[in-house]
Design an enzyme around this catalytic site. Structure first.
Site, PDB file in Angstrom:
ATOM      1  N   LYS A 111       0.836  -1.218   0.000  1.00  0.00           N
ATOM      2  CA  LYS A 111       0.000   0.000   0.000  1.00  0.00           C
ATOM      3  C   LYS A 111       0.860   1.252   0.000  1.00  0.00           C
ATOM      4  CE  LYS A 111      -4.475  -1.485   1.050  1.00  0.00           C
ATOM      5  NZ  LYS A 111      -5.417  -1.677   2.135  1.00  0.00           N
ATOM      6  N   LYS A 191      -3.814 -10.687  -6.904  1.00  0.00           N
ATOM      7  CA  LYS A 191      -4.998 -10.919  -6.079  1.00  0.00           C
ATOM      8  C   LYS A 191      -6.169 -10.077  -6.589  1.00  0.00           C
ATOM      9  CE  LYS A 191      -5.803  -8.723  -2.198  1.00  0.00           C
ATOM     10  NZ  LYS A 191      -5.868  -8.144  -0.851  1.00  0.00           N
ATOM     11  N   LYS A 194     -10.189  -4.399  -5.313  1.00  0.00           N
ATOM     12  CA  LYS A 194     -10.834  -3.184  -5.802  1.00  0.00           C
ATOM     13  C   LYS A 194      -9.783  -2.240  -6.363  1.00  0.00           C
ATOM     14  CE  LYS A 194     -14.366  -0.588  -6.327  1.00  0.00           C
ATOM     15  NZ  LYS A 194     -14.424   0.738  -5.771  1.00  0.00           N
TER      16      LYS A 194
END
Ligand code: TYM
Length: 330
Positions: A111, A191, A194
């Site tokens: 992230k 993976k 969103k």
């Protein structure tokens, strides 16, 4: 009864990775355990978001979970920020967690790369808040997808550190996996998520779902229609395992390996079985959108129950950590 705790972020559309890795499994656990499920809005604040949309997303995440089968009469569903003790316990856990442990977390590293300009302290502290979520309810089991295993391991570590330093009050919770704990995206590589925009939304219209499936990557080693394929290398087959009955799976395995069945026909079969499961979910979601009273009432009841549990556990935590209770001063 042993307790189960898990959470989902209100980050917009719920996708079939969330459903097959977590929500469908949560529904199955309802009658075996005391299940507490949480819409983790504080976690969702660690990446940039639109404040004007957040409250709608929180309600919608609860609504979709209920539509997927989380019956609020048989489990507890609530919103994280409605129980302030989550952040209070996070602070106490921060004080027994080495920063190095947080910097090593795979999700933090990913992230931080994705949101280079927004690497806030909350993003680093995300797993400590997750540990507080789980341990505030002294949960025994945490049903999550593969991507969350590292965070649950850290939760066990934090419980161990707190228990050794102060008092042995927390259990070390264990991961539970669904039969499909890792669903890849439409690219068949990363993976399903969103943020990577490689997902199939639970409530997307059937024609959109078919178009996404039709173009999704299968076994990359099966180049021509006449090449034999290998189902265990194929993400479409993984998704089949969650939606299709065993006789269809057998048909696909032999058809794929002998090149008797082509990828598009295999996807058509998947689409048919997937829609059998998704159609009733969409209908329940539509009816809850027309009247979301049951969703709101479930969240109010959930917050009331969780506040009670949290209040008691925090008393025990503060006392173990040696803090001075207000009612002991007088
Ligand atoms: P979130 O919202 O990112 O994911 C919710 C759940 O969906 C699973 N999941 C997947 N499973 C299989 N394949 C995929 N492609 C896929 N994508 C998502 C996740 O593993 C997760 O179980 N950090 C948590 C939220 C959380 C939490 C908690 C979970 C906060 N506090 C306490 C358990 C206990 C998360 O990843 O949410």
């Amino acid at each position: 009864m042993d307790r189960v705790f898990s959470g989902i972020q209100p980050t917009g559309e719920v996708h079939i990775g969330n459903y097959l890795g977590a929500i469908k499994h949560w529904v199955e656990l309802i009658d075996q355990y005391d299940c507490i499920y949480c819409i983790v809005d504080y976690h969702a604040m660690t990446v940039p978001y639109e404040p004007g949309e957040m409250s709608r997303r929180i309600l919608d995440a609860a609504l979709v979970n209920i539509a997927c089968g989380l019956d609020p009469e048989r489990c507890t569903l609530f919103v994280q920020s409605h129980v302030p003790e989550h952040t209070e316990l996070t602070w106490i856990f921060n004080c027994v967690t080495p920063i190095g442990d947080l910097e090593r977390m795979t999700q933090f590293k990913e992230k931080a790369k994705q949101h280079r300009k927004h690497v806030n302290a909350g993003l680093l502290d995300y797993p400590v808040l997750q540990a507080a979520d789980i341990l505030l309810y002294k949960a025994h089991y945490v049903p999550v997808g593969v991507d969350q295993v590292q965070h649950v391991e850290l939760t066990r570590e934090i419980a161990r550190r707190f228990n050794q330093r102060f008092a042995p009050i927390f259990p070390e919770p264990q991961v539970l996996h669904s039969p499909t704990p890792k669903i890849l995206g439409l690219d068949g590589q990363s993976k399903m998520s969103k943020s990577l925009n490689n997902y199939i939304g639970m409530l997307e219209p059937p024609d959109v779902i078919w178009e996404k499936l039709r173009t999704a990557v299968t076994d990359v080693q099966r180049v021509r229609r006449s090449d034999p394929g290998e189902p265990t290398r194929c993400n479409i087959y993984t998704i089949h395992q969650a939606f299709s009955p065993s006789e269809v799976l057998k048909e696909i395995e032999s058809g794929c390996r002998s090149a008797g069945l082509g990828c598009v026909d295999c996807k058509r079969l998947l689409f048919e079985h997937m829609m059998k499961e998704l159609d009733p979910i969409r209908q329940r979601a539509e009816s809850l959108r027309r009247d979301d009273g049951p969703v709101r009432r479930a969240l109010i009841r959930g917050a009331e129950r969780c506040r009670e549990i949290a209040r008691e556990v925090m008393k025990e935590v503060r006392s173990s950590a040696g803090l001075l209770p207000l009612d002991a001063i007088s």
